[in-house]
Design a protein around this motif. Sequence first.
Motif, PDB file in Angstrom:
ATOM      1  N   LEU A  74       0.824  -1.206   0.000  1.00  0.00           N
ATOM      2  CA  LEU A  74       0.000   0.000   0.000  1.00  0.00           C
ATOM      3  C   LEU A  74       0.859   1.258   0.000  1.00  0.00           C
ATOM      4  CD1 LEU A  74      -2.838  -0.997   2.502  1.00  0.00           C
ATOM      5  CD2 LEU A  74      -2.967  -0.873   0.012  1.00  0.00           C
ATOM      6  N   GLY A  75       1.948   1.229   0.770  1.00  0.00           N
ATOM      7  CA  GLY A  75       2.851   2.375   0.787  1.00  0.00           C
ATOM      8  C   GLY A  75       3.479   2.606  -0.572  1.00  0.00           C
ATOM      9  N   ILE A  76       3.908   1.535  -1.209  1.00  0.00           N
ATOM     10  CA  ILE A  76       4.515   1.657  -2.536  1.00  0.00           C
ATOM     11  C   ILE A  76       3.480   2.112  -3.555  1.00  0.00           C
ATOM     12  CG2 ILE A  76       5.646   0.370  -4.394  1.00  0.00           C
ATOM     13  CD1 ILE A  76       6.830  -1.450  -2.156  1.00  0.00           C
ATOM     14  N   ALA A  77       2.272   1.570  -3.493  1.00  0.00           N
ATOM     15  CA  ALA A  77       1.218   1.952  -4.434  1.00  0.00           C
ATOM     16  C   ALA A  77       0.920   3.442  -4.344  1.00  0.00           C
ATOM     17  CB  ALA A  77      -0.045   1.146  -4.162  1.00  0.00           C
ATOM     18  N   HIS A  78       0.887   3.970  -3.137  1.00  0.00           N
ATOM     19  CA  HIS A  78       0.644   5.401  -2.936  1.00  0.00           C
ATOM     20  C   HIS A  78       1.715   6.230  -3.631  1.00  0.00           C
ATOM     21  CE1 HIS A  78      -0.832   8.943  -0.763  1.00  0.00           C
ATOM     22  NE2 HIS A  78       0.428   9.240  -0.489  1.00  0.00           N
ATOM     23  N   ARG A 121       8.035  -8.305  -6.200  1.00  0.00           N
ATOM     24  CA  ARG A 121       6.940  -8.651  -5.283  1.00  0.00           C
ATOM     25  C   ARG A 121       5.759  -7.702  -5.482  1.00  0.00           C
ATOM     26  NH1 ARG A 121       7.763  -8.945   1.309  1.00  0.00           N
ATOM     27  NH2 ARG A 121       5.583  -9.375   1.887  1.00  0.00           N
ATOM     28  N   TYR A 122       6.042  -6.426  -5.651  1.00  0.00           N
ATOM     29  CA  TYR A 122       4.969  -5.452  -5.836  1.00  0.00           C
ATOM     30  C   TYR A 122       4.234  -5.699  -7.146  1.00  0.00           C
ATOM     31  CZ  TYR A 122       2.374  -1.184  -6.596  1.00  0.00           C
ATOM     32  OH  TYR A 122       1.365  -0.293  -6.856  1.00  0.00           O
ATOM     33  N   ARG A 123       4.957  -6.023  -8.193  1.00  0.00           N
ATOM     34  CA  ARG A 123       4.293  -6.259  -9.477  1.00  0.00           C
ATOM     35  C   ARG A 123       3.311  -7.431  -9.368  1.00  0.00           C
ATOM     36  NH1 ARG A 123       6.091  -3.058 -13.337  1.00  0.00           N
ATOM     37  NH2 ARG A 123       8.209  -2.179 -13.240  1.00  0.00           N
ATOM     38  N   ILE A 124       3.662  -8.435  -8.617  1.00  0.00           N
ATOM     39  CA  ILE A 124       2.738  -9.555  -8.385  1.00  0.00           C
ATOM     40  C   ILE A 124       1.530  -9.081  -7.587  1.00  0.00           C
ATOM     41  CG2 ILE A 124       2.458 -11.776  -7.215  1.00  0.00           C
ATOM     42  CD1 ILE A 124       5.440 -12.301  -7.829  1.00  0.00           C
ATOM     43  N   ASP A 125       1.788  -8.311  -6.510  1.00  0.00           N
ATOM     44  CA  ASP A 125       0.692  -7.787  -5.697  1.00  0.00           C
ATOM     45  C   ASP A 125      -0.196  -6.854  -6.532  1.00  0.00           C
ATOM     46  OD1 ASP A 125       1.446  -9.118  -3.429  1.00  0.00           O
ATOM     47  OD2 ASP A 125       2.585  -7.454  -2.578  1.00  0.00           O
ATOM     48  N   ALA A 126       0.419  -6.063  -7.403  1.00  0.00           N
ATOM     49  CA  ALA A 126      -0.349  -5.131  -8.219  1.00  0.00           C
ATOM     50  C   ALA A 126      -1.277  -5.870  -9.173  1.00  0.00           C
ATOM     51  CB  ALA A 126       0.608  -4.225  -9.001  1.00  0.00           C
ATOM     52  N   GLU A 127      -0.780  -6.938  -9.756  1.00  0.00           N
ATOM     53  CA  GLU A 127      -1.591  -7.725 -10.682  1.00  0.00           C
ATOM     54  C   GLU A 127      -2.771  -8.376  -9.961  1.00  0.00           C
ATOM     55  OE1 GLU A 127      -1.073 -11.275 -14.016  1.00  0.00           O
ATOM     56  OE2 GLU A 127       0.679 -10.494 -12.937  1.00  0.00           O
TER      57      GLU A 127
END
Length: 269
Positions: free
Chosen positions: A180-184, A256-262
């Motif tokens: 969530l922090g990275i997405a922001h 890891r974020y790219r997986i979470d984003a998908e």
Amino acid sequence: MTEAQRSFLVCASQRSGSTLLVESLRATGVAGEPEEFFQYLPETSRSPQPRQWFEDVTDESVLGLLAPFHPGTPDTRTSEQWRTQLLELGRTPNGVWGGKLMWNQTPLLLDRAAGLPWRSGTDLRSALHDTLDHDLQFIHVYREDVVAQAVSMWRAVQTQVWRDDATPPNLSDGAQYNALGIAHLVTILGEQERQWKRWFEEEDISPIEIGFRDLTEDPQSVVAKTLISLGLDGQLAPPPPLRRQSDGRSREWVQRYRIDAEQNGYPVT
């Protein structure tokens, strides 16, 4: 070098490689002293603190990883005093002035310029002209991978370490992954880049374009070309004064974020 080339402004967003560029230019001794003059909030005299980047976030899993707010000290300088100081601080003895501006800092510049008695307009171009120079050379530094940029910034806001002059990042720096922090930050940084591109187009400005990949792969060559574009001696380009802060953990977090984003619909641009 002509008078029209004696001032330049690096336009960027956080963690784009702009610090590597400006510190390399500074090291020449002839390309100004390009500080990030416009980052300081008048109410604290400090740059935005970690929690100020997340003012509209309520999730404690994010906020709990960030340092508490420090009230700082109000900046009581007038707009004229502020301008006089930044012009003095940003100039080398040969007359070249350099500075750096992030898109999120443009409201601060506009507010400062509004207090100048010779104010010529309310838009950003007028503020830059009134504060700096009518013939600024613009340098646009951008990072192609906004997710990697956001991961870098997420680590920086947690550790409050924004640059490294000597050693690689500390793997035990206490920073924790949080999607969530990275997405922001992906949203913020992506929007900053879109705003710069829109503004350059609207103002019919063709800046010197410098991508993060080229800059980090061959910084001395990129700096040499930049110096030449500014009318300076490209042979003065120094070896890189900063070490690259990205490491294996950053690359792991990007994946890891790219997986979470998908899986969760988080932004990637």
